[in-house]
Design a protein around this motif. Sequence first.
Motif, mmCIF file in Angstrom:
data_model
loop_
_atom_site.group_PDB
_atom_site.id
_atom_site.type_symbol
_atom_site.label_atom_id
_atom_site.label_comp_id
_atom_site.label_asym_id
_atom_site.label_seq_id
_atom_site.Cartn_x
_atom_site.Cartn_y
_atom_site.Cartn_z
ATOM 1 N N GLN A 1 0.850 -1.190 0.000
ATOM 2 C CA GLN A 1 0.000 0.000 0.000
ATOM 3 C C GLN A 1 0.888 1.243 0.000
ATOM 4 O O GLN A 1 1.875 1.312 0.734
ATOM 5 C CB GLN A 1 -0.919 0.016 1.228
ATOM 6 C CG GLN A 1 -1.866 -1.180 1.273
ATOM 7 C CD GLN A 1 -2.710 -1.216 2.551
ATOM 8 O OE1 GLN A 1 -2.604 -0.350 3.401
ATOM 9 N NE2 GLN A 1 -3.529 -2.245 2.666
ATOM 10 N N LYS B 1 -2.230 -9.796 5.292
ATOM 11 C CA LYS B 1 -2.566 -10.047 3.896
ATOM 12 C C LYS B 1 -3.044 -8.750 3.239
ATOM 13 O O LYS B 1 -3.885 -8.040 3.763
ATOM 14 C CB LYS B 1 -3.659 -11.111 3.811
ATOM 15 C CG LYS B 1 -3.985 -11.549 2.396
ATOM 16 C CD LYS B 1 -5.049 -12.648 2.424
ATOM 17 C CE LYS B 1 -5.394 -13.120 1.022
ATOM 18 N NZ LYS B 1 -6.437 -14.180 1.049
ATOM 19 N N GLY B 2 -2.498 -8.438 2.106
ATOM 20 C CA GLY B 2 -2.859 -7.208 1.410
ATOM 21 C C GLY B 2 -2.066 -5.999 1.848
ATOM 22 O O GLY B 2 -2.169 -4.932 1.227
#
Length: 690
Positions: A568, A664-665
């Motif tokens: 991110q 996760k992510g």
Amino acid sequence: MLRSLELIHNYRAGDTAAASEHKWLSYMVSAEERIVNFERIQSIQELAQANPVLDYVQRTLLRLDELALSFWKKEVLEEVLIWSEVSKGGTLRDRFTWQNQGIHLYVHNQGSAQLYKLHAGNSSDKSAVIHTLIYTHGLIGQTIRGEVPLREHAPLTQLVEDRLLSADELRDLLLALNECIIAAVSEELWLSVSSQVRSLIEKILLGALKPEISLKDRLAKLRGNSIRKGENFERDYQRILDEAPDLLNGLGAFLEATTLWYVEAAFQDFTLRQMVRVFLIIQEACREGDSVRHISFEPFMNILYYDYKGSKKVNVYKKRMIEKYVDEMTWEEIAEGKLAWSNGHLKHLIERKSQLADTVFFTCQFSPAAEKLIEFCVEAEKSPLYEKAVLLLFDLFELRRDAYDRFHNEEDYLTTMNQTADYKKLMLDYVVGKRVVDIGPGGGVMLDLIEQYLPDKHPIGIDISSNVIEALERKKQLEGHQWTVLKGDALDLKQYVEQGTIDTVIFSSILHELYSYIPYEGRKFNHATIAAALRSAYDVLSPGGRIVIRDGIMTEPVEQKRTIHFLQNGDMTHLERYAKDFAGREIKYEVVEADKVVMPVNDAMEFLYTYTWGEEAYVHEVQEQFGYFTPSEYTAFIHRTLGPEAKIIENRHFLQEGYTEALKGKVKLLDESGTAVALPDSTCLIVIEK
């Protein structure tokens, strides 16, 4: 619709003339400070934009509007309701004038009755009835709560004796009036107390206002909210009675004729013992022969609350200091009036006002330095400065840092701890013997698990935090548990349990907190802290007893490198901030791309442990080092610390469930060849047998 409701509606629609033409409305809308019971509001910040007193009066009138009453009864009650809160209003100039006129602004029903009398005079039987109903407004509910003695209702009985009202008329008026003022607080509250209201009204009609209830029963009423939250009143009262019977007898006589204001709001977060001690301090300060009719805790209540994220919170910084102040006094010192505390940053005040000879006011006063430091703690709650602020506060008041870890989110923290039952259940397989000590029991999940799955065991939770012990005592009382909790130091267990009498000691994710928070031998993050905790536990074990450890673990070989790939945008800043704020050791990393860093495997995992919990938990988690040994280091350390007689019968490690899903992510973890790899093991399970 009642005329008063129309006036309030018109005022709120912008018709300011509605207020200027009616004194009662003018007083309430012109208030320059809010005189409010903090029990009744959710956020202090709302007071700047709202008028809770006017809101409350409007709710009482709406209830009255719905009731099936004769015209004259409704007319009388409307006048009572619109005037009953006026002493909480007025401009500062108004209030200064009223005070000089002898208006009692701190006993609001009395002050409002005085203001009504100034407005209406006493020219008719009707105005005399209204004046009396205002003068006794709310006292039935306050008697049910234990704040007001029965004798305060004598003016109502007098209305019947003077034939201003029949008993039936007074019954109807009182029942409707109390429905309006209690249901305006809460419909549920009205339903829960309506039968008690009816019973008390019948006593008033008969003039059966003697004898007053016992001190024990009155204290139980005053502690009603605390009892509902789990306070063991019977046990706590008996302990005080055993320790100071003469003082309690004297206190009963002192309080018998005394009305208490804001006592529940002021003391609901304190213990019965602390509340009783404050009452005794006030009694000691009031000389024999003094006429004390009212004790107000309004100024004390006002110092106890502040806003946290838009919600009203008790100022636990002040609360803990006040607890220490009160708890350090002995019963003998209180009885002899020796109330000076060696710390000059807190004192209690018992004040009187020249115009109010029958009223005393209790509060606590902090030094300017303490006030500023507490303000600093509040402001620092969301930043790493919090740690430094709290340390300064503890130094000022000579408190242990690890005893007061999570101040403003203790309830949230304990709730989170109670969600870890599945993780902790695996430790039950290693419990032996009868008496089991759980160090740092948090929300009580391990105590509950032992009680549920190992009913032949007796679990004992030991924690240094007063917050935790109080919460667990309430939980035990409410849920009917049999386990025991003790306030004590994990590094010196023999002070709380007899040596050789404990069969299992459990350290469930607590050793890393001791390691991180306790400045042992002059410094935190000290392996000697872990050694002291293990020796403390080993000393109280019976032969064949066990220490069960579940905690963080580091990875071997420590030379391994891992690449963290942030998925991110901007998340690299989290690592930069963490490396700066983390005090456990130096966190090393090398930026290789805009969204990638290479780090030693254990530095990577230490960061990811905190990153997993998110921003809300950051200020606390950044203070903790979860991994402090590799598996081989832990084994060698145990042997060095406890000697060859300590047998390690279980020694394994694993990745705690939830970390992979939480990350996760957010990130990918890569090995030295750039291949995606699983997270290393995070948690160890070690069992030591004596």
